[in-house]
Design a protein around this motif. Structure first.
Motif, mmCIF file in Angstrom:
data_model
loop_
_atom_site.group_PDB
_atom_site.id
_atom_site.type_symbol
_atom_site.label_atom_id
_atom_site.label_comp_id
_atom_site.label_asym_id
_atom_site.label_seq_id
_atom_site.Cartn_x
_atom_site.Cartn_y
_atom_site.Cartn_z
ATOM 1 N N GLY A 30 105.065 33.290 -105.607
ATOM 2 C CA GLY A 30 105.382 34.129 -106.751
ATOM 3 C C GLY A 30 104.557 35.388 -106.877
ATOM 4 O O GLY A 30 104.721 36.135 -107.836
ATOM 5 N N SER A 31 103.666 35.654 -105.908
ATOM 6 C CA SER A 31 102.800 36.835 -106.026
ATOM 7 C C SER A 31 103.130 37.933 -105.014
ATOM 8 O O SER A 31 102.500 38.972 -105.024
ATOM 9 C CB SER A 31 101.339 36.425 -105.856
ATOM 10 O OG SER A 31 101.122 35.916 -104.555
ATOM 11 N N ARG A 32 104.106 37.717 -104.165
ATOM 12 C CA ARG A 32 104.486 38.724 -103.158
ATOM 13 C C ARG A 32 105.584 39.635 -103.703
ATOM 14 O O ARG A 32 106.391 39.220 -104.519
ATOM 15 C CB ARG A 32 105.002 38.058 -101.892
ATOM 16 C CG ARG A 32 103.963 37.312 -101.126
ATOM 17 C CD ARG A 32 104.605 36.617 -99.917
ATOM 18 N NE ARG A 32 103.624 35.841 -99.210
ATOM 19 C CZ ARG A 32 103.012 36.257 -98.097
ATOM 20 N NH1 ARG A 32 103.321 37.425 -97.581
ATOM 21 N NH2 ARG A 32 102.116 35.499 -97.513
ATOM 22 N N TYR A 33 105.586 40.864 -103.198
ATOM 23 C CA TYR A 33 106.635 41.825 -103.524
ATOM 24 C C TYR A 33 107.289 42.284 -102.231
ATOM 25 O O TYR A 33 106.604 42.603 -101.264
ATOM 26 C CB TYR A 33 106.060 43.030 -104.271
ATOM 27 C CG TYR A 33 105.623 42.691 -105.671
ATOM 28 C CD1 TYR A 33 106.492 42.856 -106.743
ATOM 29 C CD2 TYR A 33 104.356 42.172 -105.913
ATOM 30 C CE1 TYR A 33 106.101 42.529 -108.034
ATOM 31 C CE2 TYR A 33 103.961 41.836 -107.195
ATOM 32 C CZ TYR A 33 104.838 42.015 -108.247
ATOM 33 O OH TYR A 33 104.447 41.681 -109.504
ATOM 34 N N GLN A 34 108.610 42.315 -102.230
ATOM 35 C CA GLN A 34 109.392 42.789 -101.082
ATOM 36 C C GLN A 34 110.110 44.066 -101.514
ATOM 37 O O GLN A 34 110.627 44.143 -102.639
ATOM 38 C CB GLN A 34 110.432 41.742 -100.666
ATOM 39 C CG GLN A 34 109.904 40.354 -100.477
ATOM 40 C CD GLN A 34 108.936 40.224 -99.329
ATOM 41 O OE1 GLN A 34 109.069 40.892 -98.309
ATOM 42 N NE2 GLN A 34 107.948 39.350 -99.476
ATOM 43 N N SER A 35 110.140 45.048 -100.629
ATOM 44 C CA SER A 35 110.901 46.253 -100.954
ATOM 45 C C SER A 35 112.339 46.074 -100.509
ATOM 46 O O SER A 35 112.628 45.317 -99.570
ATOM 47 C CB SER A 35 110.303 47.490 -100.280
ATOM 48 O OG SER A 35 110.677 47.566 -98.922
ATOM 49 N N ALA A 36 113.229 46.761 -101.189
ATOM 50 C CA ALA A 36 114.593 46.828 -100.717
ATOM 51 C C ALA A 36 114.590 47.637 -99.409
ATOM 52 O O ALA A 36 113.614 48.281 -99.063
ATOM 53 C CB ALA A 36 115.479 47.507 -101.772
ATOM 54 N N GLN A 37 115.675 47.576 -98.706
ATOM 55 C CA GLN A 37 115.778 48.244 -97.408
ATOM 56 C C GLN A 37 115.711 49.772 -97.544
ATOM 57 O O GLN A 37 116.350 50.359 -98.405
ATOM 58 C CB GLN A 37 117.097 47.881 -96.733
ATOM 59 C CG GLN A 37 117.262 48.513 -95.377
ATOM 60 C CD GLN A 37 118.598 48.159 -94.763
ATOM 61 O OE1 GLN A 37 119.635 48.497 -95.311
ATOM 62 N NE2 GLN A 37 118.556 47.462 -93.654
ATOM 63 N N ILE A 38 114.929 50.366 -96.664
ATOM 64 C CA ILE A 38 114.888 51.813 -96.521
ATOM 65 C C ILE A 38 115.688 52.135 -95.279
ATOM 66 O O ILE A 38 115.414 51.600 -94.201
ATOM 67 C CB ILE A 38 113.443 52.330 -96.396
ATOM 68 C CG1 ILE A 38 112.712 52.060 -97.704
ATOM 69 C CG2 ILE A 38 113.417 53.802 -96.024
ATOM 70 C CD1 ILE A 38 111.246 52.362 -97.665
#
Length: 152
Positions: free
Chosen positions: A141-149
């Motif tokens: 619950g502490s990770r962040y993923q970016s949307a696709q660039i």
């Protein structure tokens, strides 16, 4: 006298309608400013995992969004990245090009706000990629993923 008032009321109503349509019509023809073809903006979503390209991360506003990433292809063969996030206070997050390598760190302040600018060689990635931000140890619950660039 009532016909006189009716006639002037009709004239004023017609004038108001003409002004209203005159003002509204140009608003329909305002052209959107073109976006910079070398810049992309995506959200970072609180999500424990994603694929390397970030295709499975929705680039929409939601309660899971914790920040924004702007990626800009620069003229010198590098890519500039700006990160703005709100997350857990006083926490250092490692920023990684997903499935490539770490490229930096950002530390949130006592309110959980962090901003960072960094640069990496554009040839480290293909035309589609994403980022992951994770604190040391990265509990669930502490990770962040970016949307696709995507620069395709």
């Amino acid at each position: 006298m009532p016909i006189f008032r009716l006639r002037y009321s009709s004239i004023w109503l017609g004038a108001a309608m003409l002004v209203g349509t005159s003002v509204a019509t140009p608003a329909q023809f305002i052209v959107q400013r073109p976006t910079d073809p070398n810049q992309r903006q995506v959200v970072m979503v609180r999500q424990d995992a994603s694929d390397c390209s970030g295709r499975d991360v929705p680039n929409v506003d939601s309660p899971s969004v914790g920040g924004t990433i702007w990626a800009t292809r620069l003229f010198d063969g590098n890519t500039g990245v700006k990160v703005a996030m709100t997350a857990k206070p006083n926490t250092t997050y490692r920023i990684s090009l997903k499935c490539v390598r770490p490229i930096g760190e950002v530390k949130t302040d006592d309110e959980g706000i962090a901003n960072l600018s960094l640069v990496f060689p554009t040839n480290l990635v293909g035309a589609e990629y994403s980022f992951e931000l994770a604190p040391e140890g990265a509990p669930a619950g502490s990770r962040y993923q970016s949307a696709q660039i995507s620069f395709q």
